[in-house]
Design a protein around this motif. Structure first.
Motif, short mmCIF file in Angstrom:
data_model
loop_
_atom_site.label_atom_id
_atom_site.label_comp_id
_atom_site.label_asym_id
_atom_site.label_seq_id
_atom_site.Cartn_x
_atom_site.Cartn_y
_atom_site.Cartn_z
N VAL A 1 0.28 -0.97 0.38
CA VAL A 1 0.02 0.54 -0.26
C VAL A 1 1.21 1.40 0.24
CG1 VAL A 1 -0.55 0.18 2.76
CG2 VAL A 1 -1.91 1.30 1.32
N GLN A 2 0.36 2.19 -0.79
CA GLN A 2 0.63 3.43 -0.72
C GLN A 2 0.51 4.49 -0.35
OE1 GLN A 2 2.95 3.76 -4.37
NE2 GLN A 2 4.21 2.29 -4.96
N TRP A 3 0.38 5.72 0.10
CA TRP A 3 0.01 6.26 0.70
C TRP A 3 0.14 8.23 0.99
CZ3 TRP A 3 2.37 3.36 3.82
CH2 TRP A 3 2.71 3.97 4.81
N LYS A 4 -0.76 9.07 1.28
CA LYS A 4 0.20 10.81 1.46
C LYS A 4 -0.81 11.25 2.42
CE LYS A 4 0.77 11.44 -3.57
NZ LYS A 4 1.26 12.33 -4.88
N VAL A 5 -0.98 11.92 3.11
CA VAL A 5 -1.66 12.48 4.03
C VAL A 5 -0.87 14.22 3.73
CG1 VAL A 5 -1.96 13.85 6.57
CG2 VAL A 5 -1.97 10.72 5.55
N TRP B 1 4.56 9.55 -2.55
CA TRP B 1 4.05 8.61 -1.67
C TRP B 1 4.95 7.88 -0.94
CZ3 TRP B 1 -0.73 7.41 -2.68
CH2 TRP B 1 -1.98 8.38 -4.22
N THR B 2 4.12 7.54 0.49
CA THR B 2 5.14 6.91 1.02
C THR B 2 4.92 5.60 0.74
OG1 THR B 2 5.57 8.37 3.00
CG2 THR B 2 5.33 6.68 4.02
N GLU B 3 5.52 4.59 0.97
CA GLU B 3 5.11 3.00 0.65
C GLU B 3 5.43 1.82 1.93
OE1 GLU B 3 5.56 -0.69 -2.38
OE2 GLU B 3 6.88 0.70 -2.15
N GLY B 4 4.37 1.48 2.74
CA GLY B 4 4.53 0.04 3.92
C GLY B 4 3.58 -0.59 4.30
N SER B 5 3.66 -0.78 5.35
CA SER B 5 2.37 -1.96 6.28
C SER B 5 1.38 -0.86 6.21
CB SER B 5 2.81 -3.05 7.09
OG SER B 5 3.11 -1.83 7.90
N HIS B 6 0.78 -2.01 6.28
CA HIS B 6 -0.96 -1.61 6.60
C HIS B 6 -0.99 -1.29 7.81
CE1 HIS B 6 -0.69 -5.99 7.84
NE2 HIS B 6 -1.50 -5.08 8.90
N LEU B 7 -0.38 -1.93 8.65
CA LEU B 7 -0.44 -1.21 9.99
C LEU B 7 0.65 0.86 9.98
CD1 LEU B 7 0.92 -3.49 12.28
CD2 LEU B 7 -1.26 -3.29 11.97
N GLU B 8 1.61 0.84 8.59
CA GLU B 8 2.23 1.84 8.95
C GLU B 8 1.05 2.89 8.44
OE1 GLU B 8 6.83 0.95 8.82
OE2 GLU B 8 5.32 0.48 7.16
N ALA B 9 -0.14 2.42 7.32
CA ALA B 9 -1.06 2.94 6.56
C ALA B 9 -2.15 3.45 7.64
CB ALA B 9 -1.47 2.41 5.65
N SER B 10 -2.00 2.52 8.47
CA SER B 10 -3.32 2.45 9.49
C SER B 10 -3.22 3.75 10.30
CB SER B 10 -3.62 1.89 10.48
OG SER B 10 -3.97 0.15 9.48
N ALA B 11 -1.59 4.11 10.93
CA ALA B 11 -0.96 5.19 12.23
C ALA B 11 -0.97 6.26 11.34
CB ALA B 11 0.33 4.86 12.09
N ALA B 12 -1.38 6.54 9.30
CA ALA B 12 -1.03 7.49 8.56
C ALA B 12 -2.10 8.15 8.97
CB ALA B 12 -0.24 7.31 7.55
N LEU B 13 -3.33 7.18 9.00
CA LEU B 13 -4.53 7.85 8.59
C LEU B 13 -4.78 8.05 9.95
CD1 LEU B 13 -7.05 7.88 7.58
CD2 LEU B 13 -7.41 6.37 7.78
N GLU B 14 -4.83 7.75 11.28
CA GLU B 14 -5.28 7.67 12.67
C GLU B 14 -5.33 9.02 12.69
OE1 GLU B 14 -6.16 3.15 13.72
OE2 GLU B 14 -3.95 4.48 14.43
N PRO B 15 -4.03 10.01 12.87
CA PRO B 15 -4.20 11.57 13.71
C PRO B 15 -5.75 12.47 12.88
CG PRO B 15 -2.26 10.19 13.13
CD PRO B 15 -2.72 9.62 12.16
N ILE B 16 -6.06 11.94 11.55
CA ILE B 16 -6.75 13.24 11.28
C ILE B 16 -8.11 12.66 10.99
CG2 ILE B 16 -5.13 13.58 9.05
CD1 ILE B 16 -6.90 11.98 7.04
N LEU B 17 -8.55 11.64 11.62
CA LEU B 17 -9.61 10.84 12.66
C LEU B 17 -10.04 11.15 13.94
CD1 LEU B 17 -9.53 7.68 10.84
CD2 LEU B 17 -10.13 9.76 9.84
N VAL B 18 -10.25 12.90 14.10
CA VAL B 18 -10.53 13.39 15.16
C VAL B 18 -12.27 13.29 15.32
CG1 VAL B 18 -10.42 15.88 16.73
CG2 VAL B 18 -8.57 14.89 15.09
N PRO B 19 -12.55 12.50 16.08
CA PRO B 19 -13.84 12.80 16.60
C PRO B 19 -14.39 14.18 17.01
CG PRO B 19 -13.27 10.99 17.83
CD PRO B 19 -12.19 12.10 17.96
N GLY B 20 -15.76 14.03 15.97
CA GLY B 20 -16.37 15.80 16.22
C GLY B 20 -16.12 16.73 14.94
#
Length: 225
Positions: free
Chosen positions: A56-60, A127-146
């Motif tokens: 998986v590859q991702w951008k934030v 693009w950053t490439e890594g594991s599904h755990l690294e991709a999850s960790a990159a996504l989660e900081p922007i997932l702020v409840p509310g």
């Protein structure tokens, strides 16, 4: 053929959670629960596989709302989008705010002095490439409840939910996703910050290629990124 349905979900983020670390399905997701007037949607963001060799590859990054018009502030709920420029649809390779415009300007790599100028006014978003755990960790900081959230992808056939929240073009011939290739139908997760800007998470699989033709299929001379 492209995705059967495509659109954007607007709502308020309730919470998120990861798939359990067991054999639950082949593909690993981060799940978003999004509140809307119609009810609570579950949005499954693909962050690659626990079992396959596909990476998986991702951008934030951050965007001004104006670049997302006309869907910069839609009414809460799900909205179908036409697969075309100007409709609010997302295309990683063609949307003015998302595409690597330098690749359209230069056949060859620009000289160092020009790259420095471009980097100053239009910082690169590699693009950053890594594991599904690294991709999850990159996504989660922007997932702020509310926070207000925009989720681009395909709605579930039944029930309230969204999937295919990733690049939906560039899959190679012979893959099981070849027939779903299409332009202006890519997925994305965006949450609105207190200052009004959007934090953006994009993801794609390492087998997906660019550039693509008008059907979203890789061009013969395209290279994998």
């Amino acid at each position: 053929m492209p995705l059967e349905n495509y659109g954007v979900l607007a709502g308020t983020l309730h919470r998120h959670f990861r798939d359990r670390p067991d054999d639950q399905g082949r593909w690993f997701h981060v799940h978003l629960e999004v509140d809307t007037p119609a009810g609570r949607y579950e949005c499954a963001v693909d962050v690659d596989s626990k079992k396959s060799a596909i990476g998986v590859q991702w951008k934030v990054f951050t965007l001004y709302p104006s670049v997302l018009e006309p869907v910069d502030a839609p009414d809460p709920g799900y909205h179908d989008l036409a697969r075309a420029s100007g409709s609010g649809a997302i295309d990683y390779l063609r949307h003015p705010a998302l595409a690597d415009r330098r690749g359209c300007l230069f056949v060859r790599r620009p000289p160092q002095w020009l790259r420095q100028v471009l980097d100053r006014f239009d910082p690169p978003r590699p693009w950053t490439e890594g594991s599904h755990l690294e991709a999850s960790a990159a996504l989660e900081p922007i997932l702020v409840p509310g926070r207000q959230v925009l989720v681009f992808g395909e709605p579930f056939d039944e029930g309230l939910g969204m999937h295919n929240i990733h690049q939906n073009q560039g899959d190679p011939a012979g893959s099981q996703w070849w027939e779903e290739n299409g332009i202006w139908q890519d997925g994305a997760t965006m949450t609105r910050r207190p200052d009004g800007l959007y934090d953006v998470f994009l993801s794609r699989f390492s087998t997906q290629q660019a550039p693509t033709d008008e059907n979203g299929h890789p061009l013969q001379d395209g290279s994998q990124h």
